[in-house]
Scaffold this motif. Structure first.
Motif, PDB file in Angstrom:
ATOM      1  N   SER A  42       8.797  -5.791  -5.057  1.00 57.65           N
ATOM      2  CA  SER A  42       9.653  -4.614  -4.909  1.00 57.65           C
ATOM      3  C   SER A  42       9.270  -3.747  -3.720  1.00 57.65           C
ATOM      4  N   HIS A  43       8.110  -3.988  -3.127  1.00 60.92           N
ATOM      5  CA  HIS A  43       7.708  -3.224  -1.942  1.00 60.92           C
ATOM      6  C   HIS A  43       8.413  -3.719  -0.680  1.00 60.92           C
ATOM      7  N   TRP A  44       9.035  -4.885  -0.754  1.00 59.97           N
ATOM      8  CA  TRP A  44       9.687  -5.459   0.429  1.00 59.97           C
ATOM      9  C   TRP A  44      11.109  -4.915   0.608  1.00 59.97           C
ATOM     10  N   VAL A  45      11.479  -4.704   1.884  1.00 57.29           N
ATOM     11  CA  VAL A  45      12.859  -4.367   2.263  1.00 57.29           C
ATOM     12  C   VAL A  45      13.271  -5.336   3.363  1.00 57.29           C
ATOM     13  N   LEU A  46      14.404  -5.994   3.185  1.00 59.22           N
ATOM     14  CA  LEU A  46      14.931  -6.919   4.182  1.00 59.22           C
ATOM     15  C   LEU A  46      15.183  -6.192   5.497  1.00 59.22           C
ATOM     16  N   HIS A  47      14.823  -6.811   6.605  1.00 61.23           N
ATOM     17  CA  HIS A  47      15.120  -6.222   7.911  1.00 61.23           C
ATOM     18  C   HIS A  47      15.096  -7.296   8.987  1.00 61.23           C
ATOM     19  N   ALA A  48      15.864  -7.062  10.033  1.00 60.49           N
ATOM     20  CA  ALA A  48      15.874  -7.951  11.202  1.00 60.49           C
ATOM     21  C   ALA A  48      15.337  -7.179  12.391  1.00 60.49           C
ATOM     22  N   SER A  49      14.584  -7.866  13.255  1.00 59.13           N
ATOM     23  CA  SER A  49      14.041  -7.253  14.468  1.00 59.13           C
ATOM     24  C   SER A  49      14.531  -8.019  15.687  1.00 59.13           C
ATOM     25  N   TYR A  50      14.932  -7.272  16.710  1.00 62.32           N
ATOM     26  CA  TYR A  50      15.342  -7.844  17.992  1.00 62.32           C
ATOM     27  C   TYR A  50      14.340  -7.405  19.049  1.00 62.32           C
ATOM     28  N   TYR A  51      13.786  -8.382  19.776  1.00 61.72           N
ATOM     29  CA  TYR A  51      12.797  -8.111  20.813  1.00 61.72           C
ATOM     30  C   TYR A  51      13.337  -8.600  22.165  1.00 61.72           C
ATOM     31  N   PRO A  52      14.063  -7.757  22.898  1.00 61.80           N
ATOM     32  CA  PRO A  52      14.580  -8.158  24.214  1.00 61.80           C
ATOM     33  C   PRO A  52      13.558  -7.789  25.307  1.00 61.80           C
ATOM     34  N   PRO A  53      13.370  -8.650  26.306  1.00 63.06           N
ATOM     35  CA  PRO A  53      12.356  -8.396  27.319  1.00 63.06           C
ATOM     36  C   PRO A  53      12.818  -7.547  28.502  1.00 63.06           C
ATOM     37  N   LEU A  54      14.143  -7.392  28.700  1.00 60.22           N
ATOM     38  CA  LEU A  54      14.629  -6.704  29.894  1.00 60.22           C
ATOM     39  C   LEU A  54      14.244  -5.220  29.879  1.00 60.22           C
TER      40      LEU A  54
ATOM     41  N   LYS B  81       0.829  -1.206   0.000  1.00 60.42           N
ATOM     42  CA  LYS B  81       0.000   0.000   0.000  1.00 60.42           C
ATOM     43  C   LYS B  81       0.864   1.256   0.000  1.00 60.42           C
ATOM     44  N   TYR B  82       1.940   1.238   0.789  1.00 60.21           N
ATOM     45  CA  TYR B  82       2.810   2.410   0.878  1.00 60.21           C
ATOM     46  C   TYR B  82       3.503   2.674  -0.456  1.00 60.21           C
ATOM     47  N   LEU B  83       4.031   1.617  -1.079  1.00 59.58           N
ATOM     48  CA  LEU B  83       4.717   1.783  -2.361  1.00 59.58           C
ATOM     49  C   LEU B  83       3.762   2.316  -3.421  1.00 59.58           C
ATOM     50  N   THR B  84       2.550   1.807  -3.457  1.00 58.54           N
ATOM     51  CA  THR B  84       1.554   2.250  -4.438  1.00 58.54           C
ATOM     52  C   THR B  84       1.235   3.731  -4.248  1.00 58.54           C
ATOM     53  N   LYS B  85       1.144   4.174  -3.007  1.00 56.64           N
ATOM     54  CA  LYS B  85       0.770   5.558  -2.714  1.00 56.64           C
ATOM     55  C   LYS B  85       1.928   6.528  -2.842  1.00 56.64           C
ATOM     56  N   HIS B  86       3.125   6.123  -2.399  1.00 51.48           N
ATOM     57  CA  HIS B  86       4.250   7.057  -2.313  1.00 51.48           C
ATOM     58  C   HIS B  86       5.352   6.808  -3.338  1.00 51.48           C
ATOM     59  N   GLY B  87       5.345   5.647  -3.994  1.00 50.96           N
ATOM     60  CA  GLY B  87       6.313   5.407  -5.054  1.00 50.96           C
ATOM     61  C   GLY B  87       7.667   4.927  -4.597  1.00 50.96           C
ATOM     62  N   ARG B  88       7.867   4.781  -3.296  1.00 48.52           N
ATOM     63  CA  ARG B  88       9.124   4.262  -2.750  1.00 48.52           C
ATOM     64  C   ARG B  88       8.805   3.237  -1.664  1.00 48.52           C
ATOM     65  N   PRO B  89       9.720   2.266  -1.428  1.00 45.07           N
ATOM     66  CA  PRO B  89       9.487   1.303  -0.351  1.00 45.07           C
ATOM     67  C   PRO B  89       9.397   1.990   1.007  1.00 45.07           C
TER      68      PRO B  89
ATOM     69  N   MET C 210      12.628   2.081   3.139  1.00 42.94           N
ATOM     70  CA  MET C 210      13.697   2.926   2.600  1.00 42.94           C
ATOM     71  C   MET C 210      13.417   4.391   2.935  1.00 42.94           C
ATOM     72  N   ASP C 211      12.164   4.818   2.798  1.00 38.49           N
ATOM     73  CA  ASP C 211      11.796   6.174   3.198  1.00 38.49           C
ATOM     74  C   ASP C 211      12.026   6.363   4.696  1.00 38.49           C
ATOM     75  N   TYR C 212      11.616   5.359   5.465  1.00 39.07           N
ATOM     76  CA  TYR C 212      11.754   5.444   6.921  1.00 39.07           C
ATOM     77  C   TYR C 212      13.228   5.571   7.327  1.00 39.07           C
TER      78      TYR C 212
ATOM     79  N   GLN D 138      15.836  -6.934  -1.044  1.00 49.60           N
ATOM     80  CA  GLN D 138      14.554  -7.581  -0.763  1.00 49.60           C
ATOM     81  C   GLN D 138      14.705  -8.848   0.077  1.00 49.60           C
ATOM     82  N   ARG D 139      15.744  -9.628  -0.199  1.00 50.83           N
ATOM     83  CA  ARG D 139      15.929 -10.904   0.500  1.00 50.83           C
ATOM     84  C   ARG D 139      17.375 -11.037   0.952  1.00 50.83           C
ATOM     85  N   ILE D 140      17.581 -11.854   1.966  1.00 48.88           N
ATOM     86  CA  ILE D 140      18.914 -11.995   2.534  1.00 48.88           C
ATOM     87  C   ILE D 140      19.897 -12.595   1.520  1.00 48.88           C
ATOM     88  N   GLU D 141      19.396 -13.400   0.590  1.00 45.54           N
ATOM     89  CA  GLU D 141      20.289 -13.984  -0.408  1.00 45.54           C
ATOM     90  C   GLU D 141      20.742 -12.974  -1.459  1.00 45.54           C
TER      91      GLU D 141
END
Length: 355
Positions: free
Chosen positions: A300-312, A194-202, A205-207, A248-251
């Motif tokens: 093409s709307h996908w951007v590879l990313h990793a998330s870390y969720y620490p509980p402390l 939805k974001y790519l369709t509306k704004h033209g960039r992933p 990447m904008d974030y 887009q992908r880790i490979e």
């Protein structure tokens, strides 16, 4: 107070809600709650006396696992089929032809794998060398490519620490491949499209461009990657790793990007450990464009990313509980993402065990 004596809004003092464009939801931020005293549950400190090798540990080199298979005497990363998988490939066909919208069932097929990072049990990623972490990244890529040929989603994830449900202290992660798109991925897929369709960039990447401009929530960066506390973070010291190039992908990573990823992972994980001088627990995982049949569609709307969720939250023994309001209404956090990022930035670059 402003010039007229009226109270002015302060993000670090006053409660507010923040929007997560990746998941189309909101998080309540209540920074004033950090002033409250704590009389709740206190966790055990992380064990530091894990032996280097334990012949009874099923993940160690040469150990016998529950199914009778003996591990090879591996000296670097080692991957094998999970002995107790949540997903199997030989699931029979479902003969349910009901069209009732309230009782829907679809077969789930998949494969579960385990990746041991290192032959020694008393080590973790922040204590490994860049070269050793690079071996882990290469194994992640190999597993994703192989499983991605068959399955529509390949989830790489690591649960670190008993507090996050890890039942074995040996450094390892898991790979679950599935025939379907899990909930988190399905929502992220829709929102990024939805974001790519509306704004033209992933979206991401904008974030990232805006985060690199302000650096308010940036923790560490290098030529190819940035680690930041997301504006919409839920967990107290949650972080996200983002590539500076649209990947887009880790490979799809280049050799230089892989080397820089190994380095920035080590840097950010050292900061985690130094924060409370403990082996910092977390759940982490990679999200990128789906695989399988999605290789032939536009992702093409996908951007590879990793998330870390620490509980402390407050110390090595006090964690954030996701209960009550979080389960029944929406996510809530006390420490602001900006405060968390500052504390992580200020954390030493030298691991506390090696000072």
């Amino acid at each position: 107070m402003d010039s007229k004596g009226k109270q002015t809004f302060d993000f670090n003092e006053h409660q507010h809600i923040r929007y997560n464009p990746l998941k189309d939801d909101w998080v309540l931020v209540s920074p004033h709650r950090m002033k409250r005293p704590w009389a709740g549950q206190v966790e055990k400190l992380a064990e530091d006396d894990v032996p280097e090798r334990d012949p009874t540990n099923p993940l160690c080199p040469g150990s016998r696992r529950a199914n009778g298979i003996v591990n090879p005497e591996y000296t670097e990363t080692f991957a094998f089929d999970n002995d107790f998988p949540a997903l199997l490939d030989d699931c029979p066909e479902l003969n349910d032809t009901s069209d009732d919208p309230l009782f829907r069932t679809v077969p789930a097929r998949g494969k579960c794998r385990v990746i041991c990072f290192h032959p020694n049990s008393n080590i973790s990623l922040p204590l490994m060398t860049n070269a050793e972490i690079l071996k882990v990244i290469d194994t992640w890529i190999q597993e994703t490519i192989q499983l991605g040929l068959t399955y529509n989603w390949v989830q790489l994830f690591e649960n670190k620490g008993a507090i996050m449900g890890c039942s074995n202290p040996h450094p390892h992660c898991q790979v679950w491949a599935s025939s379907y798109l899990p909930n988190e991925i399905r929502i992220k897929d829709q929102m990024q499209q939805k974001y790519l369709t509306k704004h033209g960039r992933p979206l991401l990447m904008d974030y990232l461009d805006k985060e690199l401009n302000t650096k308010e929530r940036l923790v560490v960066e290098n030529d190819n990657w940035a680690v930041l506390v997301p504006f919409w973070a839920v967990w107290p010291f949650e972080t996200m790793i983002l590539p500076k190039r649209h990947v887009q992908r880790i490979e799809d990573l280049t050799n230089e990007e892989k080397r820089d990823l190994a380095d920035i992972m080590r840097q950010s994980l050292i900061k985690y450990d130094n924060l409370f001088e403990t082996s910092f627990p977390y759940s982490m995982g990679w999200h990128g464009a789906p695989t399988g049949q999605y290789y032939t569609t536009d992702t093409s709307h996908w951007v590879l990313h990793a998330s870390y969720y620490p509980p402390l939250l407050r110390s090595a023994t006090v964690k954030k509980f996701m209960v009550g309001y979080e389960l029944l209404a929406q996510a809530q956090r006390d420490l602001t993402p900006e405060q968390a990022a500052q504390r992580l930035r200020d954390s030493s670059d030298v691991h506390y065990k090696r000072k």
